[in-house]
Design a protein around this motif. Structure first.
Motif, PDB file in Angstrom:
ATOM      1  N   SER A  31     -33.805  31.393  38.070  1.00  0.00           N
ATOM      2  CA  SER A  31     -35.078  31.931  37.619  1.00  0.00           C
ATOM      3  C   SER A  31     -35.658  32.809  38.722  1.00  0.00           C
ATOM      4  CB  SER A  31     -36.037  30.779  37.314  1.00  0.00           C
ATOM      5  OG  SER A  31     -37.317  31.269  37.002  1.00  0.00           O
ATOM      6  N   ILE A  32     -35.805  34.091  38.445  1.00  0.00           N
ATOM      7  CA  ILE A  32     -36.423  35.011  39.403  1.00  0.00           C
ATOM      8  C   ILE A  32     -37.930  34.880  39.211  1.00  0.00           C
ATOM      9  CG2 ILE A  32     -36.514  37.364  40.309  1.00  0.00           C
ATOM     10  CD1 ILE A  32     -33.655  36.192  40.166  1.00  0.00           C
ATOM     11  N   VAL A  33     -38.611  34.335  40.220  1.00  0.00           N
ATOM     12  CA  VAL A  33     -40.040  34.057  40.075  1.00  0.00           C
ATOM     13  C   VAL A  33     -40.929  35.101  40.730  1.00  0.00           C
ATOM     14  CG1 VAL A  33     -39.666  31.584  39.792  1.00  0.00           C
ATOM     15  CG2 VAL A  33     -40.072  32.512  42.073  1.00  0.00           C
ATOM     16  N   ALA A  34     -40.384  35.864  41.680  1.00  0.00           N
ATOM     17  CA  ALA A  34     -41.205  36.871  42.362  1.00  0.00           C
ATOM     18  C   ALA A  34     -40.317  37.858  43.097  1.00  0.00           C
ATOM     19  CB  ALA A  34     -42.167  36.212  43.351  1.00  0.00           C
ATOM     20  N   VAL A  35     -40.867  39.050  43.290  1.00  0.00           N
ATOM     21  CA  VAL A  35     -40.234  40.070  44.121  1.00  0.00           C
ATOM     22  C   VAL A  35     -41.308  40.658  45.022  1.00  0.00           C
ATOM     23  CG1 VAL A  35     -38.462  40.644  42.392  1.00  0.00           C
ATOM     24  CG2 VAL A  35     -40.606  41.950  42.451  1.00  0.00           C
ATOM     25  N   ALA A  36     -40.850  41.360  46.047  1.00  0.00           N
ATOM     26  CA  ALA A  36     -41.758  42.123  46.902  1.00  0.00           C
ATOM     27  C   ALA A  36     -41.139  43.499  47.097  1.00  0.00           C
ATOM     28  CB  ALA A  36     -41.969  41.434  48.246  1.00  0.00           C
ATOM     29  N   GLU A  37     -41.818  44.507  46.587  1.00  0.00           N
ATOM     30  CA  GLU A  37     -41.358  45.886  46.737  1.00  0.00           C
ATOM     31  C   GLU A  37     -42.569  46.797  46.672  1.00  0.00           C
ATOM     32  OE1 GLU A  37     -39.836  49.140  47.566  1.00  0.00           O
ATOM     33  OE2 GLU A  37     -38.364  47.516  47.467  1.00  0.00           O
ATOM     34  N   LYS A  38     -42.776  47.572  47.743  1.00  0.00           N
ATOM     35  CA  LYS A  38     -43.922  48.480  47.806  1.00  0.00           C
ATOM     36  C   LYS A  38     -43.649  49.804  47.102  1.00  0.00           C
ATOM     37  CE  LYS A  38     -45.601  46.615  52.164  1.00  0.00           C
ATOM     38  NZ  LYS A  38     -45.831  46.884  53.589  1.00  0.00           N
ATOM     39  N   GLY A  39     -42.382  50.185  47.037  1.00  0.00           N
ATOM     40  CA  GLY A  39     -42.037  51.488  46.474  1.00  0.00           C
ATOM     41  C   GLY A  39     -41.890  51.471  44.966  1.00  0.00           C
ATOM     42  N   ASP A  40     -41.805  52.672  44.425  1.00  0.00           N
ATOM     43  CA  ASP A  40     -41.597  52.857  42.988  1.00  0.00           C
ATOM     44  C   ASP A  40     -40.093  52.987  42.772  1.00  0.00           C
ATOM     45  OD1 ASP A  40     -42.015  53.346  40.298  1.00  0.00           O
ATOM     46  OD2 ASP A  40     -42.439  55.476  40.596  1.00  0.00           O
ATOM     47  N   THR A  41     -39.399  51.844  42.703  1.00  0.00           N
ATOM     48  CA  THR A  41     -37.940  51.835  42.612  1.00  0.00           C
ATOM     49  C   THR A  41     -37.490  51.368  41.236  1.00  0.00           C
ATOM     50  OG1 THR A  41     -37.711  49.546  43.346  1.00  0.00           O
ATOM     51  CG2 THR A  41     -37.802  51.249  45.079  1.00  0.00           C
ATOM     52  N   THR A  42     -36.221  51.563  40.974  1.00  0.00           N
ATOM     53  CA  THR A  42     -35.622  51.068  39.735  1.00  0.00           C
ATOM     54  C   THR A  42     -35.798  49.557  39.641  1.00  0.00           C
ATOM     55  OG1 THR A  42     -33.995  52.840  39.801  1.00  0.00           O
ATOM     56  CG2 THR A  42     -33.467  50.950  38.422  1.00  0.00           C
ATOM     57  N   GLY A  43     -35.609  48.869  40.769  1.00  0.00           N
ATOM     58  CA  GLY A  43     -35.755  47.414  40.792  1.00  0.00           C
ATOM     59  C   GLY A  43     -37.176  46.968  40.510  1.00  0.00           C
ATOM     60  N   ALA A  44     -38.151  47.688  41.048  1.00  0.00           N
ATOM     61  CA  ALA A  44     -39.557  47.338  40.789  1.00  0.00           C
ATOM     62  C   ALA A  44     -39.870  47.495  39.301  1.00  0.00           C
ATOM     63  CB  ALA A  44     -40.483  48.201  41.637  1.00  0.00           C
ATOM     64  N   ALA A  45     -39.348  48.549  38.689  1.00  0.00           N
ATOM     65  CA  ALA A  45     -39.553  48.757  37.252  1.00  0.00           C
ATOM     66  C   ALA A  45     -38.845  47.672  36.439  1.00  0.00           C
ATOM     67  CB  ALA A  45     -39.044  50.138  36.847  1.00  0.00           C
ATOM     68  N   LEU A  46     -37.654  47.281  36.874  1.00  0.00           N
ATOM     69  CA  LEU A  46     -36.912  46.223  36.195  1.00  0.00           C
ATOM     70  C   LEU A  46     -37.652  44.887  36.284  1.00  0.00           C
ATOM     71  CD1 LEU A  46     -34.320  45.348  34.729  1.00  0.00           C
ATOM     72  CD2 LEU A  46     -33.269  45.045  37.002  1.00  0.00           C
ATOM     73  N   ALA A  47     -38.190  44.603  37.459  1.00  0.00           N
ATOM     74  CA  ALA A  47     -38.963  43.367  37.632  1.00  0.00           C
ATOM     75  C   ALA A  47     -40.180  43.376  36.705  1.00  0.00           C
ATOM     76  CB  ALA A  47     -39.391  43.211  39.088  1.00  0.00           C
ATOM     77  N   LYS A  48     -40.881  44.496  36.683  1.00  0.00           N
ATOM     78  CA  LYS A  48     -42.069  44.607  35.829  1.00  0.00           C
ATOM     79  C   LYS A  48     -41.699  44.429  34.356  1.00  0.00           C
ATOM     80  CE  LYS A  48     -46.019  47.561  34.885  1.00  0.00           C
ATOM     81  NZ  LYS A  48     -46.742  48.783  35.239  1.00  0.00           N
ATOM     82  N   ALA A  49     -40.601  45.053  33.941  1.00  0.00           N
ATOM     83  CA  ALA A  49     -40.158  44.944  32.549  1.00  0.00           C
ATOM     84  C   ALA A  49     -39.796  43.512  32.174  1.00  0.00           C
ATOM     85  CB  ALA A  49     -38.964  45.871  32.311  1.00  0.00           C
ATOM     86  N   ASN A  50     -39.410  42.721  33.176  1.00  0.00           N
ATOM     87  CA  ASN A  50     -39.045  41.321  32.939  1.00  0.00           C
ATOM     88  C   ASN A  50     -40.172  40.356  33.298  1.00  0.00           C
ATOM     89  OD1 ASN A  50     -35.994  40.892  32.153  1.00  0.00           O
ATOM     90  ND2 ASN A  50     -36.125  42.716  33.423  1.00  0.00           N
ATOM     91  N   ARG A  51     -41.365  40.905  33.462  1.00  0.00           N
ATOM     92  CA  ARG A  51     -42.572  40.127  33.763  1.00  0.00           C
ATOM     93  C   ARG A  51     -42.432  39.266  35.018  1.00  0.00           C
ATOM     94  NH1 ARG A  51     -42.427  39.062  27.838  1.00  0.00           N
ATOM     95  NH2 ARG A  51     -43.752  40.651  26.927  1.00  0.00           N
TER      96      ARG A  51
END
Length: 125
Positions: A31-51
């Motif tokens: 279970s991915i519960v949190a991320v930390a990314e300051k930039g506007d990356t593909t991964g940040a968008a993926l995390a956001k899309a997966n709530r």
């Protein structure tokens, strides 16, 4: 099956593809519960899309032992040191900080012949 709560710090080229692969392992107790990314990356968008929450380092550390494994995929020794110091100061002896080396090992187990992008110098633990 015991669920492992995961956080990922750094969603650049390495962290983004690692997050994508881990999301595919959700039925295997991850279970991915949190991320930390300051930039506007593909991964940040993926995390956001997966709530998945995108938090600061302090907010991730404040989650305490609700995080089992924190992957530091920034490739930055200063971030790794900051994480170690923050976890020590918090008294958290549960959360494991995993490096790119551990991520590469896991990657080899969950993918077929693909390699993680090699963009960081080897910095060890």
């Amino acid at each position: 099956m015991q669920k492992q709560s995961i956080a990922i710090v750094g969603l650049g080229r390495v962290g983004s593809v690692f997050l994508d692969q881990l999301l595919k392992q959700a039925k295997k107790g991850i279970s991915i519960v949190a991320v930390a990314e300051k930039g506007d990356t593909t991964g940040a968008a993926l995390a956001k899309a997966n709530r998945i929450e995108n938090l600061s380092l302090d907010q991730i550390v404040a989650k305490g032992d609700s995080i089992d494994i924190l992957f530091d995929l920034t490739g930055l020794p200063a971030v790794r040191q900051e994480l170690r110091e923050k976890y020590m100061a918090s008294g958290n002896r549960h959360t494991v900080i995993a490096t790119e080396t551990i991520a590469s090992f896991i990657w080899a187990l969950i993918t077929e012949g693909e390699s993680l992008p090699k963009v960081h110098a080897k910095i060890g633990y």
